[in-house]
Write a protein that holds these residues in place. Structure first.
Motif, PDB file in Angstrom:
ATOM      1  N   LEU A  64       0.832  -1.205   0.000  1.00  0.00           N
ATOM      2  CA  LEU A  64       0.000   0.000   0.000  1.00  0.00           C
ATOM      3  C   LEU A  64       0.871   1.260   0.000  1.00  0.00           C
ATOM      4  CD1 LEU A  64      -2.897   1.151   0.198  1.00  0.00           C
ATOM      5  CD2 LEU A  64      -2.612   1.117   2.674  1.00  0.00           C
ATOM      6  N   PHE A  65       1.904   1.278   0.805  1.00  0.00           N
ATOM      7  CA  PHE A  65       2.787   2.437   0.879  1.00  0.00           C
ATOM      8  C   PHE A  65       3.549   2.626  -0.439  1.00  0.00           C
ATOM      9  CE2 PHE A  65       6.074   5.110   2.956  1.00  0.00           C
ATOM     10  CZ  PHE A  65       5.209   5.982   3.596  1.00  0.00           C
ATOM     11  N   GLY A  66       3.983   1.519  -1.030  1.00  0.00           N
ATOM     12  CA  GLY A  66       4.664   1.604  -2.340  1.00  0.00           C
ATOM     13  C   GLY A  66       3.746   2.165  -3.409  1.00  0.00           C
ATOM     14  N   ILE A  67       2.491   1.733  -3.440  1.00  0.00           N
ATOM     15  CA  ILE A  67       1.519   2.244  -4.417  1.00  0.00           C
ATOM     16  C   ILE A  67       1.282   3.733  -4.211  1.00  0.00           C
ATOM     17  CG2 ILE A  67      -0.922   2.128  -5.102  1.00  0.00           C
ATOM     18  CD1 ILE A  67      -0.765  -0.921  -4.585  1.00  0.00           C
ATOM     19  N   ILE A  68       1.116   4.150  -2.953  1.00  0.00           N
ATOM     20  CA  ILE A  68       0.896   5.578  -2.657  1.00  0.00           C
ATOM     21  C   ILE A  68       2.090   6.411  -3.120  1.00  0.00           C
ATOM     22  CG2 ILE A  68       0.678   7.269  -0.782  1.00  0.00           C
ATOM     23  CD1 ILE A  68      -1.068   5.204   0.685  1.00  0.00           C
ATOM     24  N   LEU A  69       3.311   5.936  -2.845  1.00  0.00           N
ATOM     25  CA  LEU A  69       4.509   6.680  -3.265  1.00  0.00           C
ATOM     26  C   LEU A  69       4.611   6.766  -4.786  1.00  0.00           C
ATOM     27  CD1 LEU A  69       7.224   5.436  -0.744  1.00  0.00           C
ATOM     28  CD2 LEU A  69       6.041   7.627  -0.762  1.00  0.00           C
ATOM     29  N   ILE A  70       4.326   5.663  -5.461  1.00  0.00           N
ATOM     30  CA  ILE A  70       4.373   5.669  -6.940  1.00  0.00           C
ATOM     31  C   ILE A  70       3.341   6.632  -7.499  1.00  0.00           C
ATOM     32  CG2 ILE A  70       3.946   4.248  -8.991  1.00  0.00           C
ATOM     33  CD1 ILE A  70       5.291   1.924  -7.433  1.00  0.00           C
ATOM     34  N   LEU A  71       2.100   6.588  -6.967  1.00  0.00           N
ATOM     35  CA  LEU A  71       1.059   7.507  -7.427  1.00  0.00           C
ATOM     36  C   LEU A  71       1.437   8.961  -7.138  1.00  0.00           C
ATOM     37  CD1 LEU A  71      -2.195   5.570  -6.418  1.00  0.00           C
ATOM     38  CD2 LEU A  71      -1.236   5.879  -8.720  1.00  0.00           C
ATOM     39  N   TRP A  72       2.014   9.212  -5.982  1.00  0.00           N
ATOM     40  CA  TRP A  72       2.465  10.559  -5.602  1.00  0.00           C
ATOM     41  C   TRP A  72       3.476  11.080  -6.624  1.00  0.00           C
ATOM     42  CZ3 TRP A  72       1.945  12.941  -0.472  1.00  0.00           C
ATOM     43  CH2 TRP A  72       2.699  14.098  -0.289  1.00  0.00           C
ATOM     44  N   ILE A  73       4.467  10.244  -6.899  1.00  0.00           N
ATOM     45  CA  ILE A  73       5.526  10.650  -7.841  1.00  0.00           C
ATOM     46  C   ILE A  73       4.954  10.849  -9.238  1.00  0.00           C
ATOM     47  CG2 ILE A  73       7.656   9.869  -8.980  1.00  0.00           C
ATOM     48  CD1 ILE A  73       8.371   8.487  -6.288  1.00  0.00           C
ATOM     49  N   ILE A  74       4.140   9.910  -9.713  1.00  0.00           N
ATOM     50  CA  ILE A  74       3.557  10.013 -11.064  1.00  0.00           C
ATOM     51  C   ILE A  74       2.711  11.272 -11.177  1.00  0.00           C
ATOM     52  CG2 ILE A  74       1.902   8.963 -12.658  1.00  0.00           C
ATOM     53  CD1 ILE A  74       2.963   6.231 -11.753  1.00  0.00           C
TER      54      ILE A  74
END
Length: 184
Positions: free
Chosen positions: A68-78
């Motif tokens: 979940l944290f990895g997905i949030i970080l990826i979405l944040w960056i994208i």
């Protein structure tokens, strides 16, 4: 004469049985103390903060959190890389994201340590219970050794008494044989 020896045997048996009962009573008393500690451990009363830290540690150390944290970080960056102009709330080098990650790490570490300390305390209690169980087993073995020693001692005493009676009978028989040979 036999009545007197029967009284001695009865007295010895009563003495033997009383020793055996004493060993059994002491063993039961010692085992009851250990069983009481095992069956009635101290209650684990947790405060709201302790329960929360356990939940945070449970979630923070799971694959669910990592994914979940990895997905949030990826979405944040994208989002912040592809957003145009003022819609990007944290443009590259993602200072806000780094600040949030640092705050999460700073808060999560002590919370997880609190939970681990409590788990360590539970492990210590479990180790103490294991020790008490081992102590109970050792006391049972010691009690069996005492009973065996008592039984062996009693058997040796009976064999010695029986041997003494046999020697006495043999001496009587030898005396009678000697007196029969001296007559002529």
């Amino acid at each position: 004469m036999e009545n007197k020896s029967d009284d001695l045997v009865s007295k010895d048996e009563n003495e033997f049985l009383s020793k055996l009962h004493k060993i059994v009573a002491e063993t039961i008393k010692e085992e009851d103390l250990i069983l009481n500690n095992l069956l009635h451990p101290a209650k684990d009363v947790l405060s709201g903060g302790q329960k929360l830290s356990d939940q945070v540690a449970r979630f923070g150390g799971s694959w669910k959190f990592i994914i979940l944290f990895g997905i949030i970080l990826i979405l944040w960056i994208i989002y912040n890389v592809t957003a145009i102009g003022s819609k990007a709330f944290d443009p590259y080098p993602f200072i806000l994201m780094n600040l949030i990650l640092s705050c999460i790490a700073a808060l999560q570490a002590p919370i997880i340590m609190m939970s681990q300390n409590r788990k360590e305390e539970k492990d210590r209690m479990r180790s103490e219970n294991d020790y008490l169980i081992n102590l109970k087993a050792e006391m049972g073995i010691r009690s069996l050794h005492q009973k065996m020693d008592l039984l062996l001692g009693e058997q040796i005493k009976k064999l010695y008494d029986l041997q003494a009676i046999q020697i006495q009978k043999l001496e009587e028989m030898s005396g009678k044989l000697d007196s029969n040979h001296k007559l002529p």
